[in-house]
Design a protein around this motif. Structure first.
Motif, short mmCIF file in Angstrom:
data_model
loop_
_atom_site.label_atom_id
_atom_site.label_comp_id
_atom_site.label_asym_id
_atom_site.label_seq_id
_atom_site.Cartn_x
_atom_site.Cartn_y
_atom_site.Cartn_z
N GLY A 1 0.87 -1.17 0.00
CA GLY A 1 0.00 0.00 0.00
C GLY A 1 0.91 1.22 0.00
N ASP A 2 0.98 1.91 -1.12
CA ASP A 2 1.95 3.00 -1.27
C ASP A 2 1.64 4.14 -0.30
N GLY A 3 2.65 4.58 0.42
CA GLY A 3 2.52 5.79 1.26
C GLY A 3 1.55 5.66 2.41
N MET A 4 1.28 4.44 2.90
CA MET A 4 0.30 4.30 4.00
C MET A 4 0.82 4.87 5.31
N GLY B 1 11.66 8.89 -2.32
CA GLY B 1 10.74 8.66 -3.45
C GLY B 1 10.24 7.23 -3.45
N SER B 2 9.14 7.00 -4.17
CA SER B 2 8.62 5.64 -4.33
C SER B 2 9.62 4.78 -5.11
N ASP B 3 10.42 5.42 -5.95
CA ASP B 3 11.41 4.68 -6.73
C ASP B 3 12.44 4.01 -5.81
N ALA C 1 12.24 3.68 -2.57
CA ALA C 1 11.58 2.82 -1.57
C ALA C 1 11.18 1.47 -2.14
N ASN C 2 10.65 1.45 -3.36
CA ASN C 2 10.23 0.16 -3.93
C ASN C 2 11.42 -0.68 -4.39
N LEU C 3 12.51 -0.04 -4.82
CA LEU C 3 13.74 -0.80 -5.08
C LEU C 3 14.16 -1.52 -3.80
N PRO D 1 -3.29 5.17 -1.42
CA PRO D 1 -3.03 5.85 -0.14
C PRO D 1 -2.03 6.99 -0.28
N ASP D 2 -1.04 6.80 -1.14
CA ASP D 2 -0.02 7.83 -1.36
C ASP D 2 -0.65 9.08 -1.97
N GLU D 3 -1.48 8.88 -2.98
CA GLU D 3 -2.12 10.02 -3.65
C GLU D 3 -2.97 10.81 -2.66
N THR E 1 4.35 -1.06 3.44
CA THR E 1 4.17 0.22 2.77
C THR E 1 5.57 0.70 2.43
N ASP E 2 5.71 1.40 1.31
CA ASP E 2 7.06 1.73 0.85
C ASP E 2 7.69 2.89 1.62
N HIS E 3 6.87 3.82 2.09
CA HIS E 3 7.36 5.00 2.81
C HIS E 3 6.14 5.67 3.43
N ARG E 4 6.36 6.73 4.18
CA ARG E 4 5.22 7.49 4.71
C ARG E 4 4.90 8.65 3.77
N ASN F 1 3.69 15.08 1.53
CA ASN F 1 4.88 14.67 0.81
C ASN F 1 5.44 13.42 1.47
N HIS F 2 6.38 12.76 0.78
CA HIS F 2 6.99 11.56 1.37
C HIS F 2 7.97 11.96 2.47
N THR F 3 8.08 11.09 3.48
CA THR F 3 9.12 11.26 4.49
C THR F 3 9.87 9.94 4.64
#
Ligand SMILES: [Zn+2]
Length: 404
Positions: free
Chosen positions: A8-11, A55-57, A59-61, A293-295, A337-340, A347-349
């Motif tokens: 779940g991206d950015g949860m 970034g999601s990039d 984090a997902n790597l 969730p990220d959006e 989740t990949d990041h907050r 924004n991502h943290t």
């Protein structure tokens, strides 16, 4: 053993006054994630190496088991791989957002979530007016598109537009070597977008219309070692976004296209689950990514973010878990989740995020444990790529807690 990774991206988030001091993951109704944490193990991991941007990039790597410090060349080359665009040795890929600027400030990095169908003729118009041999715009999805530029500038600092929402555009333009060439393209897109009939229709309908392109995330092509060689695994990634599809393709996985996968709340959840279980029928690995969730975090919309987290739990985690159980063979289910993307930050943290791992068969015993930013008293278990590599690479079944 079958392995399913569900993201779940950015949860991840921070405690919020509106939630009585709870985080969205603590306040949301997520019985499946809590049951998996309860029956398996849950820990906090760092997905973002120190000094890298969250970034999601990156984090997902990390979550796929790759050290971003070793493999990351920029977001756009990964997305180009995801979009099936072959890059030459001298090509530089840029992410090309359709953004809305108002009163000289970045109002919306997504132009009100303009659709791919609306974006297609806009990208065509950009190619017609600004394209040339060696400089081509490519349609990707929604507001996210790509520019491939032979011998394009690579050594400059660019800023993701979702990082500077509400800020003046002038202070956030690409800066460094050959900055003028990049800025000129962004400037030249303004009259083309202003005159485009798709945008006139959006304005008429009261929707946000893109006013210009924003170029960022550039880099030269990148390569990843194949999952087959690393882990002896074949499988698929299922995601609406080219970034995640790109990581999958670069590591030799199939990138499954699910009709109606939108990268937002209205995505085709059932289609994603079906594709995931289909993939596990003939392969041993699947990575399912849900962007919504990220959006909602970027929108700063708590109500929608809770809804997106709950939908991920109910529509993806639960059905995939039940599907794995129905296969009646050993599996490992990994929820992360990949990041907050805190709604208060928009924004991502880079703080650590929870990961739960369950080895099955292990049906829902109804014993819940927290799946949030404070598991293990907030103690972190190191870098995600090390932990996940061991979870994906080592397929020995661990003894589980007894089901109650
Ligand atoms: Zn993300």
């Amino acid at each position: 053993m079958k392995i399913a990774v569900l993201i779940g991206d950015g949860m991840g988030d921070y405690p919020l006054k509106e939630l009585g001091g709870k985080t969205p993951l603590q306040a949301a109704v997520i019985p499946n994630m809590r049951a998996i944490a309860g029956a398996g193990t849950v820990r906090l991991v760092n997905t973002i190496p120190a000094g890298m941007s969250p970034g999601s990039d990156v984090a997902n790597l990390s979550i796929m088991g790759f050290d971003p410090r070793k493999y990351y060349t920029g977001r756009a080359p990964i997305e180009a791989a995801g979009a099936g665009i072959a890059m030459g040795k001298r090509d530089v890929a840029f992410r090309c957002n359709l953004i809305a600027v108002e009163a000289e400030r970045i109002k919306d990095h997504s132009s009100g979530h303009i659709t791919t169908e609306e974006a297609r003729p806009i990208i065509a118009a950009l190619n017609e007016r600004l394209g040339r041999p060696g400089l081509t715009f490519h349609v990707s999805s929604g507001y996210r598109h790509l520019l491939i530029w032979e011998n394009g500038p690579d050594e400059l600092v660019t800023i993701p537009p979702h990082d500077v929402l509400g800020q003046p555009t002038a202070q956030n333009l690409p800066a460094g070597a050959r900055q003028d060439e990049v800025r000129r393209l962004m400037e030249a897109s303004k009259p083309i977008l202003a005159a485009h009939p798709v945008n006139a229709a959006r304005r008429q309908a009261g929707k946000t219309a893109p006013t210009q392109i924003w170029l960022w995330g550039q880099g030269q092509r990148t390569t990843l070692p194949a999952y087959r060689d690393l882990f002896g695994l074949t499988g698929s990634v299922i995601s609406a976004v080219d970034l995640v599809r790109g990581i999958g393709k670069l590591t030799g996985l199939n990138a499954v296209i699910v009709p109606g996968a939108t990268g937002f709340l209205d995505t085709n959840y059932a289609g994603k689950v079906k594709a995931a279980l289909n993939a596990l029928d003939h392969d041993d690995f699947v990575f399912v990514h849900v962007e919504a969730p990220d959006e909602c975090g970027h929108m700063g919309n708590l109500k929608l973010k809770l809804k997106a987290i709950e939908a991920f739990d109910r529509e993806i985690v639960g059905p995939v878990w039940r599907g794995l159980e129905a296969m009646r063979q050993p599996y490992r289910l990994i929820i992360a989740t990949d990041h907050r993307t805190p709604v208060a930050v928009r924004n991502h943290t880079a703080e650590p995020v929870p990961v739960a791992v369950l080895d099955g068969p292990m049906p829902d015993a109804g014993r819940e444990a927290p799946f949030d930013e404070y598991v293990n008293n907030g103690q972190t278990s190191g870098m995600a790529f090390e932990w996940l590599k061991s979870q994906i690479g080592n397929r020995r079944i661990r003894p589980q807690k007894a089901a109650i």
